[in-house]
Each structure stands twice: as C-alpha cells, then as structure tokens.
Design an enzyme around this catalytic site. Structure first.
Site: not given
Length: 218
Positions: A45, A47, A49, A101
């Site tokens: 992904c 993302d 983080r 995630h």
C-alpha cells in the site's frame, strides 16, 4: 515552519544523511551504484506509515517495490503488471509478496457508501472482494474487526491475482520460482503477519481456468 521550509529541509537532511553514512556505512554508496539483484518483489500500500525496506530489515537493492492504494493487483493496471513482468522476467525474483496493513484507508473507504470521485473505479475492485466474501464479512458485527478481516481477505485475493499472471505461472513452471506470499503489517505494533498462503495449492486450484503456461498458436 512554513511549507517551503519543510521542503527545503529535505535537502539539508539528505546532506546530513550522506555525511553520516560516509562514516557509519561507507559501503552503502557502492551498493547503490551496483546492479540490483533483489530476491523479493514487494507489492504494498502507498500508506506513508509503512516503509518496506525498514519493515523487512533489508538493504537497498534487496527488494523491488511497487505500491498503490490498498496493494491492489488489477488485471487492467499496466503499471502493476509491468512491475511484475520486469521483476519476474529480468530480475528473476524468488518471492512476490503482497503486503496489506491493518487500518488501511483504501479498504476502509471501500466499505463506506460514499462517492469518492475518480477513486470509485479503484475502490470498486476492493468492493468486488467484499462481495465475493460477503457472507463471512457481514456476520462480523464489530466494524473494526470486519475492516481487519477485509484487509486480510483483500491481500489474499491480490495474491491470487498475481498467481493468475502469465509471467508467474510460466517462470514457476520452468524454474520453480517465484513463489507468492501474502503478509499483513500491523501499524499498532509494527509486526508482520504471514497469511501462510498455500502457493502451490492455490496455483493448482486456479489452473483449470487460468492456466496460461502454454503458447497460443499463431
């Protein structure tokens, strides 16, 4: 700090990183200019983080990376398919890892009945996964638990989409690699969870419909 100052700070941080590695890790820059020979293709992904190299504990050059919203492998996405082709045909990767995630915003958006504009066609592919597994997901009353389970199921389904590709089937048939694995990263404790996909079992099951190791006649 202004937005421009945040931007400019990146280049100063880059200089500091270079100087630090000249002392702490002097072999890094030789590693960066060498040809890459990764054993792993990571499809994850976008993302911010989740950082694949850090999560996997690997050095630059050890993992080939492709990222998009909700780690999707869609049959019409030439970007993802080109990455898989290059990784299998030219880099000769031994493993293709699809990593979702928990807390994925894309998966959460797909569960909502909202109009996301240009994102709608992308989210529809995730909603298709929900539809395929609706009986299991609908009986999960807790919304957070349902989201976590959909993250796992979506990751599994994207692994199947990787297995369906020509390059993966042909290379495994001829060379015994790559193998496909599904992981989920927990952003709460930074743990990786292996979904333990039975790669050869799944490959065998889908071959009736998706077996494309042979060549089409001209």
């Amino acid at each position: 700090m202004t937005d421009q100052e945040k931007y400019d700070k990146i280049f100063e941080a880059n200089k500091q990183w270079i100087e630090k590695n000249k002392v702490d890790n002097p072999g890094l820059f030789k590693l960066l200019v060498a040809d890459q020979h990764p054993d792993f293709l990571y499809i994850g992904c976008s993302d911010s983080r989740v950082h694949p190299n850090q999560v996997m504990g690997l050095k630059p050059g050890e993992v080939f990376i492709h990222r998009n919203i909700a780690n999707m492998v869609i049959a019409t996405d030439l970007n993802a398919l080109s990455v898989i082709n290059y990784a299998v045909e030219y880099l000769k990767v031994k493993f293709i890892i699809v990593c979702g995630h928990y807390g994925c915003g894309g998966v959460k958006a797909a569960m909502e009945h909202l109009d996301y504009g240009i994102l709608n066609p992308w989210l529809r592919s995730i909603r298709d996964v929900y539809r395929l597994h609706q009986d299991e997901l609908d009986i999960i009353e807790d919304e957070e638990a349902r989201l976590r389970r959909l993250v796992e199921i979506n990751t599994y389904e994207q692994c199947l989409n990787v297995i369906k590709t020509t390059e993966v089937q042909r290379s495994f048939h001829e060379n015994g690699y790559p193998r496909v694995a599904g992981w989920v990263f927990d952003i709460n404790d930074a743990q990786l969870h292996d979904l333990r996909i039975d790669f050869e079992g799944e490959l065998k099951k889908i071959k009736k419909t998706y077996n494309i190791t042979g060549k089409a006649s001209k």
